[in-house]
Structure formats: structure tokens, C-alpha cells
Write a protein that holds these residues in place. Structure first.
Motif, PDB file in Angstrom:
ATOM      1  N   ALA A 249      10.853  10.648 -10.670  1.00 30.30           N
ATOM      2  CA  ALA A 249      10.976   9.420  -9.619  1.00 30.30           C
ATOM      3  C   ALA A 249      10.677   8.492  -9.245  1.00 30.30           C
ATOM      4  O   ALA A 249      11.076   7.532  -9.388  1.00 30.30           O
ATOM      5  CB  ALA A 249      11.367  10.223  -8.260  1.00 30.30           C
ATOM      6  N   ALA A 250       9.599   8.457  -8.748  1.00 25.65           N
ATOM      7  CA  ALA A 250       8.785   7.445  -9.207  1.00 25.65           C
ATOM      8  C   ALA A 250       9.242   6.522 -10.471  1.00 25.65           C
ATOM      9  O   ALA A 250       9.124   5.639  -9.930  1.00 25.65           O
ATOM     10  CB  ALA A 250       6.990   7.918  -9.346  1.00 25.65           C
ATOM     11  N   ILE A 251       9.175   6.621 -11.565  1.00 24.68           N
ATOM     12  CA  ILE A 251       9.033   5.540 -12.839  1.00 24.68           C
ATOM     13  C   ILE A 251      10.523   5.141 -12.109  1.00 24.68           C
ATOM     14  O   ILE A 251      11.123   3.990 -12.326  1.00 24.68           O
ATOM     15  CB  ILE A 251       9.088   6.206 -14.427  1.00 24.68           C
ATOM     16  N   LEU A 252      11.471   6.300 -11.852  1.00 23.51           N
ATOM     17  CA  LEU A 252      13.042   5.664 -12.633  1.00 23.51           C
ATOM     18  C   LEU A 252      13.192   5.391 -11.406  1.00 23.51           C
ATOM     19  O   LEU A 252      14.341   3.949 -10.771  1.00 23.51           O
ATOM     20  CB  LEU A 252      13.956   6.912 -12.050  1.00 23.51           C
ATOM     21  N   GLY A 253      12.461   4.984  -9.604  1.00 25.96           N
ATOM     22  CA  GLY A 253      12.372   4.469  -8.624  1.00 25.96           C
ATOM     23  C   GLY A 253      12.393   3.559  -8.902  1.00 25.96           C
ATOM     24  O   GLY A 253      12.691   1.873  -8.881  1.00 25.96           O
ATOM     25  N   VAL A 254      10.778   2.807  -8.957  1.00 26.21           N
ATOM     26  CA  VAL A 254       9.879   1.869  -8.808  1.00 26.21           C
ATOM     27  C   VAL A 254      10.941   1.264 -10.167  1.00 26.21           C
ATOM     28  O   VAL A 254      11.053  -0.252  -9.934  1.00 26.21           O
ATOM     29  CB  VAL A 254       8.879   2.047  -8.807  1.00 26.21           C
ATOM     30  N   GLY A 255      11.545   1.650 -11.433  1.00 27.30           N
ATOM     31  CA  GLY A 255      11.638   0.414 -12.310  1.00 27.30           C
ATOM     32  C   GLY A 255      12.852  -0.183 -12.151  1.00 27.30           C
ATOM     33  O   GLY A 255      13.428  -1.110 -12.368  1.00 27.30           O
ATOM     34  N   GLY A 256      13.859   0.957 -11.350  1.00 26.58           N
ATOM     35  CA  GLY A 256      14.920   1.338 -10.820  1.00 26.58           C
ATOM     36  C   GLY A 256      14.788  -0.019 -10.041  1.00 26.58           C
ATOM     37  O   GLY A 256      15.612  -1.332 -10.457  1.00 26.58           O
TER      38      GLY A 256
ATOM     39  N   PHE B  66       7.709   1.621   2.730  1.00 27.82           N
ATOM     40  CA  PHE B  66       6.485   1.963   2.028  1.00 27.82           C
ATOM     41  C   PHE B  66       6.462   3.212   2.560  1.00 27.82           C
ATOM     42  O   PHE B  66       6.015   4.130   1.774  1.00 27.82           O
ATOM     43  CB  PHE B  66       4.624   1.094   2.611  1.00 27.82           C
ATOM     44  N   PHE B  67       6.534   3.632   3.763  1.00 22.43           N
ATOM     45  CA  PHE B  67       6.564   4.988   4.165  1.00 22.43           C
ATOM     46  C   PHE B  67       7.637   6.071   3.452  1.00 22.43           C
ATOM     47  O   PHE B  67       7.669   6.658   3.312  1.00 22.43           O
ATOM     48  CB  PHE B  67       6.563   5.213   5.644  1.00 22.43           C
ATOM     49  N   LEU B  68       8.520   5.193   3.171  1.00 27.56           N
ATOM     50  CA  LEU B  68      10.116   5.769   2.803  1.00 27.56           C
ATOM     51  C   LEU B  68       9.730   5.963   1.556  1.00 27.56           C
ATOM     52  O   LEU B  68       9.635   7.004   0.643  1.00 27.56           O
ATOM     53  CB  LEU B  68      10.766   5.278   3.702  1.00 27.56           C
ATOM     54  N   ILE B  69       9.421   5.168   1.054  1.00 25.82           N
ATOM     55  CA  ILE B  69       9.119   5.417  -0.519  1.00 25.82           C
ATOM     56  C   ILE B  69       7.636   6.096  -0.674  1.00 25.82           C
ATOM     57  O   ILE B  69       7.865   7.943  -1.897  1.00 25.82           O
ATOM     58  CB  ILE B  69       7.745   4.201  -1.172  1.00 25.82           C
ATOM     59  N   VAL B  70       6.693   6.273   0.283  1.00 29.66           N
ATOM     60  CA  VAL B  70       5.206   7.595   0.000  1.00 29.66           C
ATOM     61  C   VAL B  70       6.350   8.875   0.527  1.00 29.66           C
ATOM     62  O   VAL B  70       5.853   9.452  -0.152  1.00 29.66           O
ATOM     63  CB  VAL B  70       4.465   7.894   0.860  1.00 29.66           C
ATOM     64  N   ALA B  71       7.363   8.921   1.450  1.00 29.29           N
ATOM     65  CA  ALA B  71       7.837  10.540   1.854  1.00 29.29           C
ATOM     66  C   ALA B  71       8.436  10.583   0.750  1.00 29.29           C
ATOM     67  O   ALA B  71       8.947  12.449   0.556  1.00 29.29           O
ATOM     68  CB  ALA B  71       8.738  10.339   3.167  1.00 29.29           C
ATOM     69  N   ALA B  72       9.466   9.948  -0.004  1.00 31.25           N
ATOM     70  CA  ALA B  72      10.337  10.578  -1.070  1.00 31.25           C
ATOM     71  C   ALA B  72       9.508  11.248  -1.848  1.00 31.25           C
ATOM     72  O   ALA B  72       9.977  12.059  -3.025  1.00 31.25           O
ATOM     73  CB  ALA B  72      11.151   9.371  -1.533  1.00 31.25           C
ATOM     74  N   ALA B  73       8.498  10.403  -2.437  1.00 33.01           N
ATOM     75  CA  ALA B  73       7.548  10.644  -3.378  1.00 33.01           C
ATOM     76  C   ALA B  73       7.005  11.906  -3.267  1.00 33.01           C
ATOM     77  O   ALA B  73       6.611  12.326  -4.382  1.00 33.01           O
ATOM     78  CB  ALA B  73       6.006   9.643  -4.027  1.00 33.01           C
TER      79      ALA B  73
ATOM     80  N   PRO C  41      14.694  15.774  -6.710  1.00 31.41           N
ATOM     81  CA  PRO C  41      13.691  14.439  -7.622  1.00 31.41           C
ATOM     82  C   PRO C  41      14.678  13.408  -7.653  1.00 31.41           C
ATOM     83  O   PRO C  41      14.261  11.799  -7.303  1.00 31.41           O
ATOM     84  CB  PRO C  41      13.624  14.909  -8.998  1.00 31.41           C
ATOM     85  N   LEU C  42      16.390  13.646  -7.664  1.00 28.84           N
ATOM     86  CA  LEU C  42      16.676  12.695  -7.744  1.00 28.84           C
ATOM     87  C   LEU C  42      17.223  11.512  -6.739  1.00 28.84           C
ATOM     88  O   LEU C  42      17.169  10.652  -6.688  1.00 28.84           O
ATOM     89  CB  LEU C  42      18.900  13.088  -8.105  1.00 28.84           C
ATOM     90  N   ALA C  43      17.631  12.244  -5.529  1.00 31.38           N
ATOM     91  CA  ALA C  43      17.249  11.760  -4.581  1.00 31.38           C
ATOM     92  C   ALA C  43      16.163  10.723  -3.897  1.00 31.38           C
ATOM     93  O   ALA C  43      16.137   9.576  -3.173  1.00 31.38           O
ATOM     94  CB  ALA C  43      17.682  12.729  -3.018  1.00 31.38           C
ATOM     95  N   ALA C  44      14.955  11.348  -4.432  1.00 30.95           N
ATOM     96  CA  ALA C  44      13.708  10.363  -4.598  1.00 30.95           C
ATOM     97  C   ALA C  44      14.059   9.709  -4.521  1.00 30.95           C
ATOM     98  O   ALA C  44      13.520   8.166  -4.600  1.00 30.95           O
ATOM     99  CB  ALA C  44      12.780  11.727  -4.321  1.00 30.95           C
TER     100      ALA C  44
ATOM    101  N   GLY D 201      13.748   3.598  -5.113  1.00 34.16           N
ATOM    102  CA  GLY D 201      14.480   2.274  -5.962  1.00 34.16           C
ATOM    103  C   GLY D 201      14.722   1.294  -4.883  1.00 34.16           C
ATOM    104  O   GLY D 201      14.586   0.032  -4.818  1.00 34.16           O
ATOM    105  N   THR D 202      15.883   2.002  -3.820  1.00 30.83           N
ATOM    106  CA  THR D 202      16.289   1.320  -3.452  1.00 30.83           C
ATOM    107  C   THR D 202      15.345   0.238  -1.910  1.00 30.83           C
ATOM    108  O   THR D 202      14.966  -0.736  -1.731  1.00 30.83           O
ATOM    109  CB  THR D 202      17.508   1.524  -1.587  1.00 30.83           C
ATOM    110  N   MET D 203      14.038   1.056  -1.765  1.00 28.99           N
ATOM    111  CA  MET D 203      13.046   0.854  -1.093  1.00 28.99           C
ATOM    112  C   MET D 203      11.796  -0.332  -0.865  1.00 28.99           C
ATOM    113  O   MET D 203      10.865  -0.972  -0.863  1.00 28.99           O
ATOM    114  CB  MET D 203      12.414   1.930   0.049  1.00 28.99           C
ATOM    115  N   THR D 204      11.709   0.027  -3.040  1.00 31.19           N
ATOM    116  CA  THR D 204      11.152  -0.567  -3.460  1.00 31.19           C
ATOM    117  C   THR D 204      12.069  -2.025  -3.719  1.00 31.19           C
ATOM    118  O   THR D 204      10.661  -2.905  -3.836  1.00 31.19           O
ATOM    119  CB  THR D 204      11.323  -0.202  -4.875  1.00 31.19           C
TER     120      THR D 204
END
Length: 165
Positions: free
Chosen positions: A142-149, A106-113, A73-76, A81-84
Motif C-alpha cells: 500500500a505504501a509503495i503503490l500509494g506514495v509511488g503513484g 499527513f494524518f490521512l496517510i498515517v491512518a491509511a497506513a 490495502p487497495l483503499a489504503a 496516493g491522493t494524500m501524497t
């Protein structure tokens, strides 16, 4: 299913890590830290070397962790985040990479999710450490931290078109 998760982790994680290596070095076709810094400046970001280092090392670390299936989850969240940030830069060009679009981030965001939702599978460091199964709500974290970050980083570090002229 285990083989599929391993393949997804390996492809997405190694691509993400390699993308980060290119940002900070001359390996894998990268243009060195200076080239990574210039790429961010060209895309309207301030922060210079620190911005390139932060993005590159986050991509490398998240990619390696995703590949290994470690702290998934941390890796995701790091990958998302970086891909957002990358997606927001590429958004005006549309989806397709041929037009400098956001297809790749977009693909990397989906794969991580997906990996934060399913977990990395039995053939992973998380499984070997007895951390599985990850509860399904880790996807939301993961989505909130990633997209938010990613959106916060974009808001703080990106200069508006007016301030660049």
C-alpha cells in the motif's frame, strides 16, 4: 481493539470521502467540479476536469472502502496516493493547517497506513468475506503503490514554477 479500528476507519474514511465529494460537487461546502478544477490549476496542476475527477473519485472510493473495511490495502493505497499529492502541494507551508500546511494529508496517510498494517478489524467487510487477516507485508504494498503513484501523478501533472510564469 475492534471498536478502535472501527472508529479510526469511520473517521478517516468519511473525512477522505467527504474531501473528494467537495472536489467534484457542491455538497459539503464544495464549489462544484469547476471549483475543484480551479483549485488544481491554482496549485499548478494541468489536466483540468479530468485531474479533479480523478482525485475526487479516488478520494471518495478510497474513503468509502476504508470506512467499510473493504479491500483495505487497495483503499489504503488510494488514500495514501491522493494524500501524497496533497502533501507535496502543502509541504512548502510547513506542518500546520493554519498556515495551509500538510497536517491533514499527513494524518490521512498515517491512518491509511495503520489500517493496511493492522487490517480493518473483525467488524468489517473484509472480515465478513473471510479475507482477514491481511499479511503484514500489505503495508509495504500500500505504501509503495500509494506514495509511488502519488509522486508519479505529481511529476506528470504538475507544472514547474517556470512553466506557470
Amino acid at each position: 481493539m475492534e471498536l478502535g479500528l472501527l472508529i479510526l476507519r469511520a473517521v478517516a474514511g468519511l473525512l477522505l470521502a467527504a474531501h473528494g465529494v467537495q472536489k467534484v460537487s457542491f455538497h459539503l461546502g464544495g464549489k462544484g467540479l469547476e471549483g475543484g478544477t480551479e483549485e488544481f490549476r491554482r496549485d499548478g496542476f494541468r489536466g483540468g476536469v479530468l485531474t479533479a475527477l480523478a482525485a475526487g473519485t479516488t478520494q471518495i472510493g478510497s474513503g468509502v472502502l476504508l470506512t467499510a473495511g473493504a479491500l483495505t490495502p487497495l483503499a489504503a493505497a488510494g488514500a495514501i496516493g491522493t494524500m501524497t499529492v496533497a502533501l507535496t502541494v502543502k509541504w512548502p507551508h510547513g506542518l500546520w493547517v493554519q498556515n495551509d500546511g500538510y497536517e491533514y494529508p499527513f494524518f490521512l496517510i498515517v491512518a491509511a497506513a495503520v489500517l493496511s498494517s493492522t487490517g480493518p478489524g473483525a467488524w468489517s467487510v473484509d472480515a465478513a468475506l473471510g479475507l482477514l487477516p491481511w499479511p503484514g507485508w500489505w503495508l509495504a504494498v500500500a505504501a509503495i503503490l500509494g506514495v509511488g503513484g502519488g509522486l508519479v501523478a505529481r511529476a506528470v501533472l504538475h507544472r514547474s514554477a517556470k512553466s506557470r510564469s
